[in-house]
Design an enzyme around this catalytic site. Structure first.
Site, short mmCIF file in Angstrom:
data_model
loop_
_atom_site.label_atom_id
_atom_site.label_comp_id
_atom_site.label_asym_id
_atom_site.label_seq_id
_atom_site.Cartn_x
_atom_site.Cartn_y
_atom_site.Cartn_z
N GLU A 25 0.82 -1.21 0.00
CA GLU A 25 0.00 0.00 0.00
C GLU A 25 0.85 1.26 0.00
O GLU A 25 0.34 2.35 0.20
CB GLU A 25 -0.95 0.00 1.20
CG GLU A 25 -1.95 -1.15 1.15
CD GLU A 25 -3.07 -1.01 2.16
OE1 GLU A 25 -3.15 0.02 2.84
OE2 GLU A 25 -3.86 -1.96 2.26
N LYS A 80 -15.88 -1.64 3.38
CA LYS A 80 -15.24 -1.94 2.09
C LYS A 80 -16.33 -2.52 1.20
O LYS A 80 -16.83 -3.62 1.48
CB LYS A 80 -14.14 -2.99 2.28
CG LYS A 80 -12.93 -2.53 3.10
CD LYS A 80 -12.11 -3.77 3.50
CE LYS A 80 -10.73 -3.43 3.99
NZ LYS A 80 -10.06 -4.62 4.59
C1 LIG Z 1 -7.01 -2.85 3.58
C2 LIG Z 1 -6.77 -3.98 4.27
O1 LIG Z 1 -6.12 -5.04 3.71
P1 LIG Z 1 -6.71 -6.03 2.62
O2 LIG Z 1 -7.28 -5.20 1.53
O3 LIG Z 1 -5.52 -6.83 2.20
O4 LIG Z 1 -7.75 -6.82 3.32
C3 LIG Z 1 -7.20 -4.12 5.67
O5 LIG Z 1 -7.02 -5.18 6.25
O6 LIG Z 1 -7.77 -3.19 6.24
MG LIG Z 2 -7.99 -4.50 8.13
#
Ligand SMILES: C=C(OP(=O)(O)O)C(=O)O
Ligand SMILES: [Mg+2]
EC number: 4.2.1.11
Length: 433
Positions: A205, A337
């Site tokens: 990231e 998300k």
């Molecule tokens: C952004 C993250 O990682 P991933 O997209 O790999 O789940 C997270 O765990 O908050």
């Molecule tokens: Mg996370």
């Protein structure tokens, strides 16, 4: 303008880890168009929606190709003729067409790309930026950013057990200033690590890839970086951690390879509490694993009056899991998300369930991203209060941060930075004292 969908197109594109993902384009009768693509997680919760993905050596294999083929063959004819302005109906149609509880048939990477593309097309038809279309006249704030300085866990070859070491600048007053302050800390951290011979590049990231020999050393370096950049830890700049403890689960406890320690759930929480007492911590995500309700409740009881306790893998953007956590006394904030659940409307339902519980909400990117800027619009349009995008120095992240700068400018004199108000009430009250 006529918002009837006339065309839905899907294609495979490449994400920031050089893996294939799905992009969707939607055209409306009035001429407006929308485009969006699916991100991809590396530390994924078992209760997330399922992507049709490719793995192994030959990445451009059947997974994403299948998702694209199904989007063209099934999603396109189903949505053509529907009204793009009715997001709830679009997303209900996607869920019904998929027919599984977790998007396993069509792939959440296909449904999320299409759902977001419809959203952007409807906004374009209204002649509005997507954030304003989503807000529907309600007041919005610029979200408080959570920005990664060191990457670890599944994003950096497990160089640290903790996945994200991040900073937050709740008193910055604007997105523009928050980004400047974070850039200062990011650079200072890089210099400090270089001086100590601990810098090994950047993680997935964009945060620094560290060669620390313990998780504690990362906290020490981050606290020092804040000071070296000229800020006061615990006043101007705070530390936020994503433990992503799911990745550390081992039998009925946890194993931390870097610290070479096996820990019980209670020990994980106690150590988080000790870090919260020692360092300028304001937020901890997933301090325990995805099904460790007792551990999460214990973390919330012990720390929830002082810091934010975020559920990510624990809640997976699922309104039902948010309600279960609330009933169990677990969490005071929810990571949102869209691709964990697969449609815009279902993600909004999870966000609203969290908000109804009095929790804070954080719209988040995934570790695999594209140049798609949807989350900047969702964070503002939903007035989520916070946003997590990863770090600096990678363009798939900067695309989102830079879009927030544009939105701040569009809001002009109405621009208001969520700041400390973005935290759960108890945390906000502590900071306001
Ligand atoms: C952004 C993250 O990682 P991933 O997209 O790999 O789940 C997270 O765990 O908050
Ligand atoms: Mg996370």
């Amino acid at each position: 303008m006529n918002t009837t969908i006339t065309r839905v197109h899907a294609r495979a594109i490449w994400d920031s880890r050089g893996r294939p993902t799905v992009e969707a384009e939607v055209e409306l009768a009035g001429g407006a168009t929308g485009r969006a693509s699916a991100p991809a997680g590396a530390s994924r919760g078992a209760h997330e929606a399922i992507d049709l993905r490719d793995g192994g050596e030959h990445l451009a294999g059947m997974g994403v190709a299948n998702a694209v083929a199904l989007a063209r063959a099934e999603i396109a004819p189903r949505l053509t003729g529907m009204d793009a302005a009715d997001q709830a109906a679009i997303d209900a149609a996607l869920c019904e067409l998929d027919g599984t509880a977790n998007k396993a048939r069509l792939g959440a990477n296909a449904t999320v790309a299409v759902s977001l593309a419809v959203l952007h097309a409807a906004a374009a038809a209204a002649g509005e930026p997507t954030w304003r279309w989503l807000a529907q006249g309600r007041a919005v704030r610029l979200p408080l950013p959570e920005i990664q300085i060191f990457g670890g866990g599944a994003h950096a070859g497990r160089r640290t057990d903790v996945q994200d070491f991040m900073v937050m600048c709740p008193r910055a007053g604007s997105i523009a200033r928050a980004l400047e302050m974070t850039a200062d800390v990011y650079r200072a951290a890089g210099i400090l690590m270089d001086e100590a011979g601990l810098l090994a590049g950047t993680a997935d990231e964009g945060g620094w890839w560290p060669n620390f020999n313990s998780n504690e050393q990362a906290l020490v370096f981050l606290t020092r970086a804040i000071e070296r950049a000229g800020y006061r830890g615990g006043e101007d700049v705070f530390i936020s951690l994503d433990i992503a403890a799911n990745e550390l689960a081992d039998g009925d406890g946890y194993f931390l390879p870097l610290d070479q320690r096996r820990m019980t759930s209670a020990e994980m929480v106690d150590r988080a509490a000790q870090w919260a007492r020692t360092y300028p911590l304001i937020s901890i995500e997933d301090p325990v694993g995805q099904d460790d309700m007792a551990g999460m409740a214990r973390a919330t009881a012990l720390l929830g009056d002082e810091i934010q306790i975020i559920g990510d893998d624990f809640l997976v953007t699922n309104a039902a899991r948010v309600k279960q956590a609330l009933a169990g006394g677990a969490c005071n904030a929810a990571l949102i998300k869209v691709n964990q659940i697969g449609t815009v409307s279902e993600a909004a339902a999870a966000l609203n369930a969290a908000r109804d519980a009095g929790w804070a909400t954080i719209v988040s990117a995934r570790s695999g991203e594209t140049e798609d800027i949807s989350i900047a619009h969702l964070a503002v349009g939903w007035d989520a209060g916070q946003i997590k995008v990863g770090s600096f120095a990678r363009s798939e992240r900067m695309a989102k941060w830079n879009e927030l700068l544009r939105i701040e400018e569009q809001l002009g004199s109405a621009a208001r930075y969520a700041g400390i108000d973005a935290f759960p009430a108890a945390v906000r009250d502590r900071l306001a004292r």
